[in-house]
Design an enzyme around this catalytic site. Structure first.
Site, short mmCIF file in Angstrom:
data_model
loop_
_atom_site.label_atom_id
_atom_site.label_comp_id
_atom_site.label_asym_id
_atom_site.label_seq_id
_atom_site.Cartn_x
_atom_site.Cartn_y
_atom_site.Cartn_z
NE ARG A 1 -4.05 -2.00 0.37
CZ ARG A 1 -4.06 -3.28 -0.05
NH1 ARG A 1 -3.02 -3.79 -0.70
NH2 ARG A 1 -5.12 -4.02 0.15
CB SER B 1 -8.67 -1.86 4.25
OG SER B 1 -8.97 -3.15 3.82
CD GLU C 1 -5.73 1.05 2.19
OE1 GLU C 1 -6.59 1.83 1.73
OE2 GLU C 1 -5.73 -0.17 1.99
P1 FAD Z 1 -9.02 8.38 -5.36
O1 FAD Z 1 -9.66 8.00 -4.09
O2 FAD Z 1 -9.73 9.33 -6.26
O3 FAD Z 1 -7.56 8.95 -5.04
C1 FAD Z 1 -6.70 8.26 -4.17
C2 FAD Z 1 -5.37 9.04 -4.08
O4 FAD Z 1 -4.72 9.04 -5.35
C3 FAD Z 1 -5.56 10.52 -3.72
O5 FAD Z 1 -4.44 10.90 -2.95
C4 FAD Z 1 -5.54 11.23 -5.07
O6 FAD Z 1 -5.10 12.56 -4.96
C5 FAD Z 1 -4.55 10.36 -5.86
N1 FAD Z 1 -4.83 10.28 -7.29
C6 FAD Z 1 -5.93 9.74 -7.87
N2 FAD Z 1 -5.80 9.75 -9.22
C7 FAD Z 1 -4.60 10.32 -9.49
C8 FAD Z 1 -3.91 10.63 -10.71
N3 FAD Z 1 -4.42 10.36 -11.91
N4 FAD Z 1 -2.69 11.24 -10.61
C9 FAD Z 1 -2.16 11.54 -9.39
N5 FAD Z 1 -2.76 11.29 -8.22
C10 FAD Z 1 -3.97 10.67 -8.27
N6 FAD Z 1 -7.68 -0.93 -2.46
C11 FAD Z 1 -6.84 -1.97 -2.56
O7 FAD Z 1 -5.63 -1.79 -2.74
N7 FAD Z 1 -7.28 -3.25 -2.50
C12 FAD Z 1 -8.59 -3.55 -2.32
O8 FAD Z 1 -8.96 -4.71 -2.26
C13 FAD Z 1 -9.51 -2.47 -2.20
N8 FAD Z 1 -10.82 -2.71 -1.99
C14 FAD Z 1 -11.70 -1.67 -1.86
C15 FAD Z 1 -13.05 -1.96 -1.65
C16 FAD Z 1 -13.97 -0.93 -1.52
C17 FAD Z 1 -15.42 -1.27 -1.30
C18 FAD Z 1 -13.54 0.41 -1.60
C19 FAD Z 1 -14.53 1.53 -1.51
C20 FAD Z 1 -12.20 0.71 -1.81
C21 FAD Z 1 -11.26 -0.33 -1.92
N9 FAD Z 1 -9.88 -0.10 -2.13
C22 FAD Z 1 -9.01 -1.14 -2.27
C23 FAD Z 1 -9.36 1.29 -2.12
C24 FAD Z 1 -9.47 2.01 -3.49
O9 FAD Z 1 -10.46 1.44 -4.29
C25 FAD Z 1 -8.16 1.99 -4.25
O10 FAD Z 1 -7.14 2.59 -3.48
C26 FAD Z 1 -8.25 2.72 -5.60
O11 FAD Z 1 -7.07 2.53 -6.33
C27 FAD Z 1 -8.53 4.21 -5.46
O12 FAD Z 1 -8.82 4.71 -6.76
P2 FAD Z 1 -9.57 6.07 -6.97
O13 FAD Z 1 -9.54 6.40 -8.42
O14 FAD Z 1 -10.91 6.04 -6.35
O15 FAD Z 1 -8.62 7.07 -6.18
N1 EPU Z 2 -10.74 -10.87 10.02
C1 EPU Z 2 -11.45 -10.99 11.21
N2 EPU Z 2 -12.43 -10.08 11.43
C2 EPU Z 2 -12.75 -9.10 10.57
C3 EPU Z 2 -12.01 -8.98 9.36
C4 EPU Z 2 -11.00 -9.90 9.11
O1 EPU Z 2 -11.20 -11.85 12.02
O2 EPU Z 2 -13.67 -8.33 10.86
C5 EPU Z 2 -9.70 -11.89 9.74
C6 EPU Z 2 -10.26 -12.96 8.80
O3 EPU Z 2 -10.61 -14.07 9.56
C7 EPU Z 2 -9.13 -13.31 7.89
C8 EPU Z 2 -8.14 -12.16 8.01
O4 EPU Z 2 -8.62 -11.30 9.05
O5 EPU Z 2 -8.50 -14.48 8.36
C9 EPU Z 2 -7.98 -11.41 6.70
O6 EPU Z 2 -9.23 -10.91 6.28
P1 EPU Z 2 -9.54 -10.61 4.75
O7 EPU Z 2 -9.19 -11.78 3.90
O8 EPU Z 2 -10.92 -10.07 4.65
O9 EPU Z 2 -8.50 -9.50 4.35
P2 EPU Z 2 -7.95 -8.21 5.11
O10 EPU Z 2 -6.57 -8.47 5.55
O11 EPU Z 2 -8.93 -7.75 6.13
C10 EPU Z 2 -6.85 -7.24 2.98
C11 EPU Z 2 -6.80 -5.94 2.25
C12 EPU Z 2 -8.02 -5.76 1.38
C13 EPU Z 2 -8.07 -6.90 0.39
C14 EPU Z 2 -8.12 -8.23 1.15
C15 EPU Z 2 -8.05 -9.41 0.23
C16 EPU Z 2 -5.46 -4.42 3.55
C17 EPU Z 2 -5.42 -3.22 4.42
N3 EPU Z 2 -6.66 -4.84 3.17
O12 EPU Z 2 -7.94 -7.17 3.90
O13 EPU Z 2 -7.90 -4.54 0.68
O14 EPU Z 2 -9.19 -6.78 -0.47
O15 EPU Z 2 -7.00 -8.30 2.05
O16 EPU Z 2 -6.76 -9.56 -0.23
O17 EPU Z 2 -4.40 -4.97 3.22
C18 EPU Z 2 -8.39 -2.20 0.74
O18 EPU Z 2 -7.17 -1.98 0.70
O19 EPU Z 2 -9.23 -1.27 0.75
C19 EPU Z 2 -8.89 -3.57 0.79
C20 EPU Z 2 -10.19 -3.87 0.89
#
Ligand code: FAD
Ligand code: EPU
Length: 339
Positions: free
Chosen positions: A165, A239, A335
């Protein structure tokens, strides 16, 4: 001349659904508009914030300055042979739309990253990752433009300093570059990564023995839908905290006191703790503060349950941090980008 509006409500532009206003707002639909914009008085005299899908931002107050919504589109094949393909994707393309395009074309490498909200341009910002894959594994290079002079700069993978991240764009080059497009190197022959337990369980449950990239993508989508809130229904930014890394001694001490601790050994000898587990053990699932809440199915996610402000979410995150520290002596790191 770029079209700049005043006093724009940013609620539709952040997935937390927080109502805040910015002084000025513009949308970038072609890179030629950026060079015009860099000469504009409003651009020159104000703070600037680039946004994509607004899915990793928490606005805690109005933004005093110019918000630039990046809509730069385009999908281009730069090079290909029998084995690999290099594609260049406009920063304003939807990330999930790009993943679906790859699956349709049989390009392998991003299927585990299905359904991550937001735009392609933000994917290198925090080296997005899920289900055993991070974009650094398929990243080739990106085209960026210096926010001061508007000059183009190409960043190769080594220059991005990708980590968990993390990247240079969140650290030393924070707010200094507009990312215009990102290039990825993908495989034409499927090399699947189904090592993440939840994916293999999901494939097994669906009776799929010899999965293809579409099967993996669909499995990931099902898993994500089962635990992550849909921002179209409940405001959130995924997250809210990172999973913390602790030294082996700290892990051993915690494991003694908490035998169920969820942790993964890292190649450097440290351990990554599941922050969701730590938060859940503090009894915080569903905990509310002025309409902000800890999600009931995934404690790592904070939600806008009932028309809260960004300040409410931020205060709730502070409370969670304190509780986790008090119980485990572990400091969580946010994050989400706090504005
Ligand atoms: P924004 O929120 O619009 O911007 C994020 C940052 O990037 C800001 O600082 C912004 O200024 C900068 N930025 C955006 N675009 C540009 C650009 N073109 N040039 C320069 N700077 C820029 N993230 C994960 O890594 N893994 C996950 O599994 C994951 N799951 C998610 C699930 C949900 C339900 C939600 C809501 C979010 C999740 N995220 C996850 C977080 C998020 O989706 C990602 O970080 C995504 O890449 C953000 O994209 P965005 O376009 O919305 O960025
Ligand atoms: N867990 C709990 N309780 C909870 C949530 C999780 O006990 O409420 C335990 C689960 O049992 C599991 C472990 O934590 O064993 C991991 O949970 P999960 O697989 O849901 O993943 P996470 O570590 O909580 C990370 C990323 C997610 C990504 C998933 C899948 C980060 C900060 N988050 O979550 O990314 O989608 O793994 O790879 O690394 C994001 O960055 O926004 C995001 C959603």
């Amino acid at each position: 001349m770029p079209n700049i509006t005043e006093h724009e409500n940013l609620r539709p532009f952040n997935t937390f659904g927080i109502e805040v206003f910015c002084d000025y707002f513009t949308e970038l639909n072609a890179i030629s508009e950026f060079s015009e914009l860099t000469k504009n008085e409003i651009y020159l005299n104000n703070n600037r914030l680039i946004i994509g899908g607004g899915s990793n931002i928490l606005f805690t107050k109005d933004f005093n300055g110019l918000v630039i919504k990046n809509n730069l589109k385009g999908k281009e094949i730069l090079a290909e042979d029998d084995q690999e393909v290099v594609v260049k994707i406009g920063a304003g393309e939807s990330w999930h739309g790009f993943v679906m395009w790859c699956i349709d074309k049989g390009f392998c490498g991003v299927e585990n990253l299905s359904l991550i909200p937001g735009c392609v341009g933000a994917s290198p910002m925090q080296n997005i990752g899920a289900y055993g894959i991070e974009i650094k594994e398929v990243f080739e290079e990106l085209d960026a433009y210096d926010m001061k002079e508007g000059n183009k700069r190409v960043f190769k993978k080594e220059e991005c300093h990708f980590g968990y991240r993390e990247s240079v764009f969140k650290r030393e080059y924070k707010d200094q570059f507009l990312i215009a497009s990102v290039s990825f190197r993908l495989k034409k022959k499927a090399q699947l990564n189904v090592s993440y337990g939840a994916i293999s369980d999901e494939l097994k449950a669906a009776g799929i023995k010899d999965p293809g990239i579409k099967d993996v993508s669909e499995a990931v989508i099902r898993i994500r839908k089962s635990k992550l809130p849909d921002p179209a229904e409940t405001g959130n930014a995924g997250s809210f905290f990172k999973n913390p890394e602790v030294p082996a001694e700290k892990f051993t001490a915690l494991k003694k006191d908490f035998s169920q601790l969820v942790a993964y050994a890292l190649p450097n000898g440290n351990y990554k703790l599941a922050a969701g587990w730590l938060i859940e053990q503090c009894g915080l699932k569903g905990h509310e503060h002025n309409g902000a809440a800890v999600h009931t199915r995934q404690a790592l996610v904070l939600v806008n349950k009932n028309n809260c402000t960004g300040k409410d979410v931020y205060e709730l995150s502070g409370y969670v941090l304190q509780k986790v520290f008090d119980k485990f002596g572990v400091t969580l790191e946010r994050e989400v980008n706090i504005i």
